[in-house]
Design a protein around this motif. Structure first.
Motif, PDB file in Angstrom:
ATOM      1  N   LYS A  64      41.468  47.100  41.581  1.00 23.77           N
ATOM      2  CA  LYS A  64      42.574  46.616  40.735  1.00 23.77           C
ATOM      3  C   LYS A  64      42.741  45.115  40.874  1.00 23.77           C
ATOM      4  O   LYS A  64      42.857  44.380  39.899  1.00 23.77           O
ATOM      5  CB  LYS A  64      43.873  47.314  41.135  1.00 23.77           C
ATOM      6  N   LEU A  65      42.777  44.664  42.123  1.00 22.86           N
ATOM      7  CA  LEU A  65      42.977  43.243  42.391  1.00 22.86           C
ATOM      8  C   LEU A  65      41.789  42.446  41.861  1.00 22.86           C
ATOM      9  O   LEU A  65      41.948  41.363  41.289  1.00 22.86           O
ATOM     10  CB  LEU A  65      43.136  43.031  43.897  1.00 22.86           C
ATOM     11  N   TYR A  66      40.597  43.006  42.043  1.00 24.52           N
ATOM     12  CA  TYR A  66      39.387  42.343  41.563  1.00 24.52           C
ATOM     13  C   TYR A  66      39.460  42.124  40.051  1.00 24.52           C
ATOM     14  O   TYR A  66      39.181  41.033  39.546  1.00 24.52           O
ATOM     15  CB  TYR A  66      38.165  43.189  41.917  1.00 24.52           C
ATOM     16  N   ASN A  67      39.870  43.177  39.327  1.00 24.37           N
ATOM     17  CA  ASN A  67      39.946  43.063  37.867  1.00 24.37           C
ATOM     18  C   ASN A  67      40.955  42.006  37.436  1.00 24.37           C
ATOM     19  O   ASN A  67      40.741  41.297  36.460  1.00 24.37           O
ATOM     20  CB  ASN A  67      40.294  44.417  37.253  1.00 24.37           C
ATOM     21  N   SER A  68      42.057  41.915  38.176  1.00 23.31           N
ATOM     22  CA  SER A  68      43.027  40.862  37.873  1.00 23.31           C
ATOM     23  C   SER A  68      42.454  39.495  38.213  1.00 23.31           C
ATOM     24  O   SER A  68      42.696  38.519  37.498  1.00 23.31           O
ATOM     25  CB  SER A  68      44.313  41.077  38.658  1.00 23.31           C
ATOM     26  N   ALA A  69      41.693  39.440  39.309  1.00 16.60           N
ATOM     27  CA  ALA A  69      41.152  38.147  39.748  1.00 16.60           C
ATOM     28  C   ALA A  69      40.212  37.575  38.697  1.00 16.60           C
ATOM     29  O   ALA A  69      40.312  36.401  38.345  1.00 16.60           O
ATOM     30  CB  ALA A  69      40.443  38.297  41.093  1.00 16.60           C
ATOM     31  N   PHE A  70      39.301  38.407  38.147  1.00 17.07           N
ATOM     32  CA  PHE A  70      38.383  37.809  37.160  1.00 17.07           C
ATOM     33  C   PHE A  70      39.088  37.530  35.833  1.00 17.07           C
ATOM     34  O   PHE A  70      38.734  36.605  35.114  1.00 17.07           O
ATOM     35  CB  PHE A  70      37.088  38.615  36.995  1.00 17.07           C
ATOM     36  N   THR A  71      40.138  38.340  35.533  1.00 15.65           N
ATOM     37  CA  THR A  71      40.921  38.042  34.327  1.00 15.65           C
ATOM     38  C   THR A  71      41.583  36.672  34.461  1.00 15.65           C
ATOM     39  O   THR A  71      41.495  35.827  33.563  1.00 15.65           O
ATOM     40  CB  THR A  71      42.007  39.121  34.130  1.00 15.65           C
ATOM     41  N   LEU A  72      42.231  36.442  35.601  1.00 17.04           N
ATOM     42  CA  LEU A  72      42.939  35.177  35.801  1.00 17.04           C
ATOM     43  C   LEU A  72      41.960  34.017  35.887  1.00 17.04           C
ATOM     44  O   LEU A  72      42.207  32.939  35.347  1.00 17.04           O
ATOM     45  CB  LEU A  72      43.786  35.243  37.071  1.00 17.04           C
ATOM     46  N   TYR A  83      33.818  46.388  29.778  1.00 18.06           N
ATOM     47  CA  TYR A  83      34.901  46.542  30.749  1.00 18.06           C
ATOM     48  C   TYR A  83      35.978  47.482  30.216  1.00 18.06           C
ATOM     49  O   TYR A  83      36.494  47.285  29.120  1.00 18.06           O
ATOM     50  CB  TYR A  83      35.505  45.166  31.057  1.00 18.06           C
ATOM     51  N   CYS A  84      36.318  48.517  31.004  1.00 25.53           N
ATOM     52  CA  CYS A  84      37.217  49.545  30.478  1.00 25.53           C
ATOM     53  C   CYS A  84      38.338  49.929  31.439  1.00 25.53           C
ATOM     54  O   CYS A  84      39.029  50.909  31.226  1.00 25.53           O
ATOM     55  CB  CYS A  84      36.404  50.789  30.113  1.00 25.53           C
ATOM     56  N   GLY A  85      38.513  49.142  32.513  1.00 26.76           N
ATOM     57  CA  GLY A  85      39.630  49.455  33.399  1.00 26.76           C
ATOM     58  C   GLY A  85      39.222  49.501  34.855  1.00 26.76           C
ATOM     59  O   GLY A  85      38.115  49.097  35.222  1.00 26.76           O
ATOM     60  N   THR A  86      40.132  50.033  35.681  1.00 24.34           N
ATOM     61  CA  THR A  86      39.986  49.957  37.129  1.00 24.34           C
ATOM     62  C   THR A  86      38.617  50.394  37.624  1.00 24.34           C
ATOM     63  O   THR A  86      37.977  49.687  38.388  1.00 24.34           O
ATOM     64  CB  THR A  86      41.062  50.833  37.811  1.00 24.34           C
ATOM     65  N   ASP A  87      38.168  51.556  37.203  1.00 21.62           N
ATOM     66  CA  ASP A  87      36.923  52.092  37.761  1.00 21.62           C
ATOM     67  C   ASP A  87      35.720  51.885  36.844  1.00 21.62           C
ATOM     68  O   ASP A  87      34.754  52.655  36.873  1.00 21.62           O
ATOM     69  CB  ASP A  87      37.098  53.571  38.109  1.00 21.62           C
ATOM     70  N   HIS A  88      35.774  50.827  36.063  1.00 21.75           N
ATOM     71  CA  HIS A  88      34.674  50.485  35.148  1.00 21.75           C
ATOM     72  C   HIS A  88      33.321  50.522  35.852  1.00 21.75           C
ATOM     73  O   HIS A  88      32.351  51.076  35.335  1.00 21.75           O
ATOM     74  CB  HIS A  88      34.971  49.090  34.571  1.00 21.75           C
TER      75      HIS A  88
END
Lengths: 541, 197
Positions: free
Chosen positions: A68-76, B169-174
């Motif tokens: 979750k944090l990783y996905n936010s990190a690359f978004t930001l 990219y499709c979410g948390t567990d992509h």
């Protein structure tokens, strides 16, 4: 140094004092400095986010953060680098500072609008911060905000979108300001073919900003409406079309890569002739290629979408158009290299950055050919190959051009010279780190590792570990570069009016310039890159 | 021609020409910087352009670019043409797995089994957000979009196991939305197809 009072000591308007002299200023140079600090702040934040991403990827499984944090990190990382760093960096800082002086003007055409642009930029940045801590969690959609995902995720996407919307306004108004300034504020004697190339590139950029930004503004609003009222423009359950969003998004976001790179090309077109003491090769070809890139670059957006489900006919057309953009870009690269022929070249930090720019940007451009071709695109689309490619163009290209500009105009902006040796060390570290960081990503992409992956299969481990090490070296270099520049403000080694032997008008005024820029009326050369006077002076001394 | 070969040929062509250009540009640049350094060449020549040279380096890259476009396009058509005798499998993407449905309603999750030397056509759609179905070994990838059926096709030439990824990219567990492609002999495929789960 002359005894002229610099703009640092002269508030404009004159009655302002203290902090107000900055916050309410109309002076394009003060605004440029204010942009500089704000942009540098965001750049540093995004560098650190990028570093955390790559450290996370250095080994398989969760290393320092969860998915979750990783996905936010690359978004930001993406949102900040694009909207708060690379789009505003060169136009808002160097454009504001240098463009009016290169035209022989005392300010931009709309100074108050210029101040408004700065406030919009700051507001956008502030909203981006607020959006982190409101709603269901950090935004996690990637900087592309693809629907339906961005409509369904419960994280605080609308506020992030509003931030991007406001930043778009800021960028658009800056573009508008530059276009009008070029048309209306040039000294009388300056014809179109006597305008320096940096200003030309900002003029071309201004049109892209002005014409493309409304598209993204409307699109972002539509996504907010979609989320708030469920009107069903993009939601397939309500008969909407998710691919429509991609068209609208890239209709802006592709032209905007030229907003990022064109001003960078403009800087290179200034730096190379200056340190070659020689006219730029093919001035007119460079001018027209800037305009050509601005026009053709606006017609190729769907090359981001070959796999999205668009028709094969569309793939054919957009692939063909994409190849046409390659031509003016190639012409520029050839012209820069040809400028070095039979020149008298002095190595300096800005020139070193410019030469590295040519190398890295050429790699970026050539790998773009792989991505522009339909068949090969299918394999590398949305993989690490793309990540490497756009970092070569945006960071190796626009980023290194920005560094070249920083080292080129720093003495003009602040009247002080930085430590040359440290600047070389930093440039070397950044470049070596850069290569180790991004070249493995090309290989990973060819092997099939998709982008935006928090975790990966064992065959991708080696490349990711190597990229991480490169990233660390690169960040050390970047921090050294920033440190060196900031320290120059404390050490105050005074820089002369024209430390490099430049011929455009900004080198004819004191460093830092007085509030109205010119002490004596600017004199315009028939040909903007005529070095005969500089050579005469050099021969005398 | 085998579509995979076609794509690889396009890769080699574009990479090869690019490498020559890159080495050429870089070598000339470094040579000029060293050869015409100020200590060696204090007085530069005043050269402002040369329309013949500029014309040449506009026209030649145009032809190179068009040749790359063409080889890229023809390899793309290779990927898109579905052979008549292809077996069809329905593919559904969802957060975060792939579902495969065969003609006889057999359903599997994250495991695609196909017979060797038989063309396969996958009809792809999404149940929720956008995904992208990607088999690196066969150079194929297409987005899975709800309400917009797409397809891809490939012909496995040898048995083995291959990776399938989600590339959009499709979410948390992509990154965990992976599947396996098993290419097996024809008889084994028939047997497997009739197996009860």
């Amino acid at each position: 140094m002359s005894d002229v009072k610099s703009f640092f000591d002269t508030p404009a308007p004159a009655h302002l004092t203290g902090i107000k002299a900055w916050l309410l200023t109309h002076d394009h140079k003060r605004l440029a400095i204010m942009y500089l600090w704000a942009v540098m702040f965001w750049f540093t934040v995004a560098i650190i986010l990028g570093l955390l991403i790559r450290i996370e990827l250095m080994s398989i499984g969760p290393t320092i953060m969860g998915a979750k944090l990783y996905n936010s990190a690359f978004t930001l990382h993406g949102v900040i680098m694009i909207f708060l760093f690379i789009i505003p960096a060169i136009p808002a800082i160097f454009g504001n500072f240098i463009l009016p002086i290169q035209l022989g003007a005392d300010d931009v055409f709309f100074p108050r609008l210029n101040l408004l642009s700065w406030y919009l930029y700051m507001l956008g940045g502030l909203l981006a911060i607020v959006s982190l801590f409101t709603g269901g969690g950090f935004p996690d959609t990637g900087w592309t905000f693809y629907v339906p995902f961005s409509v369904t995720t419960n994280h605080s996407v609308p506020l992030t979108l509003t931030a991007a919307f406001i930043l778009g306004m800021s960028s658009m108004l800056t573009g508008l300001n530059f276009i009008t300034t070029v048309h209306r504020m040039r000294v009388k004697e300056m014809g179109w073919m006597q305008i320096p190339l940096f200003t030309w590139s900002l003029y071309a950029t201004g049109w892209v900003q002005l014409l493309a930004t409304p598209v993204i503004s409307i699109t972002l609003l539509l996504v907010i409406f979609e989320r708030a009222f469920g009107i069903g423009l993009f939601d397939p359950d309500k008969g909407g079309d998710p691919v429509l969003y991609q068209h609208l998004f890239w209709m802006y976001s592709h032209p905007v890569v030229y907003v990022m790179i064109l001003p960078g090309m403009g800087i290179i077109s200034e730096v190379i002739p200056t340190f070659s003491r020689k006219a730029i090769f093919g001035y007119k070809a460079i001018v027209w290629s800037s305009m050509g890139i601005a026009v053709a670059g606006s017609l190729v957006w769907a090359h981001h979408m070959y796999t999205s489900g668009i028709s094969d006919t569309a793939v054919f057309i957009f692939s063909l158009l994409t190849y046409l953009v390659a031509i003016p870009t190639a012409i520029k690269v050839f012209s820069w290299v040809a400028t070095l022929y039979k020149a008298s070249i002095e190595m300096t930090p800005p020139l070193l950055y410019a030469l590295i720019f040519i190398y890295l940007f050429t790699v970026g451009g050539l790998t773009g050919l792989v991505i522009g071709a339909a068949g090969t695109n299918i394999h590398v689309h949305d993989t690490q190959f793309i990540v490497a490619h756009f970092h070569f163009t945006m960071f190796g290209g626009a980023g290194f051009a920005f560094f070249a500009g920083l080292h080129f105009w720093w003495p003009k902006m602040f009247g002080v010279m930085y430590n040359i040796k440290k600047a070389y060390i930093a440039a070397t570290l950044i470049t070596v780190g850069f290569m180790f960081h991004y070249v493995p990503m090309f290989v990973l992409g060819m092997m099939g590792m998709p982008r935006r992956y928090f975790d990966y299969l064992p065959q991708f481990a080696q490349g990711n570990a190597l990229a991480g090490i490169g990233g660390i070296i690169m960040v050390i270099g970047l921090l050294l570069m920033l440190y060196n520049l900031v320290m120059s403000l404390r050490e105050k080694v005074v820089a002369p009016e024209n430390p490099w032997g430049g011929v455009t008008l900004e080198w004819s005024v004191p460093s830092p310039p007085p509030v109205h820029n010119f002490v004596t009326a600017p004199s315009v050369k028939d040909y903007p890159y005529d070095f005969s006077e500089v050579l005469k002076k050099a021969a005398q001394s | 021609m085998d579509p995979v070969l076609g794509v690889d040929r396009a890769f080699w062509y574009i990479f090869g020409v690019s490498l020559i250009l890159l080495i050429g540009i870089t070598a000339v640049m470094i040579y000029f910087v060293v050869r015409y350094r100020r200590s060696k060449n204090p007085v530069p020549s005043d050269i402002r352009g040369d329309w013949k040279l500029e014309l040449i380096w506009s026209i030649i890259p145009t032809f190179i670019a068009l040749s790359m476009f063409w080889i890229g396009w023809s390899s793309y058509t290779g990927l898109r043409n579905v052979p008549d005798d292809a077996i069809e499998v329905e593919v559904l993407g969802q957060m975060f797995s792939w579902i495969f449905i065969y003609d006889n309603d057999k359903e599997t999750e994250n495991e695609l089994v196909v017979p060797v030397n038989t063309p396969v056509k996958l009809n792809i759609e999404s149940l929720d957000v956008i995904h992208s179905f990607f088999i690196p070994a066969f150079r194929v990838k297409v987005d899975a979009v709800k309400g917009l059926p797409t397809y891809l096709t490939f012909t496995p030439k040898e048995e083995g196991e291959f990776d399938i990824f989600c590339a959009e990219y499709c979410g948390t567990d992509h990154s965990y939305m992976t599947a396996k492609l098993r290419v097996v002999p024809n008889e084994e495929y028939e047997e497997w197809l009739e197996e009860e789960e």
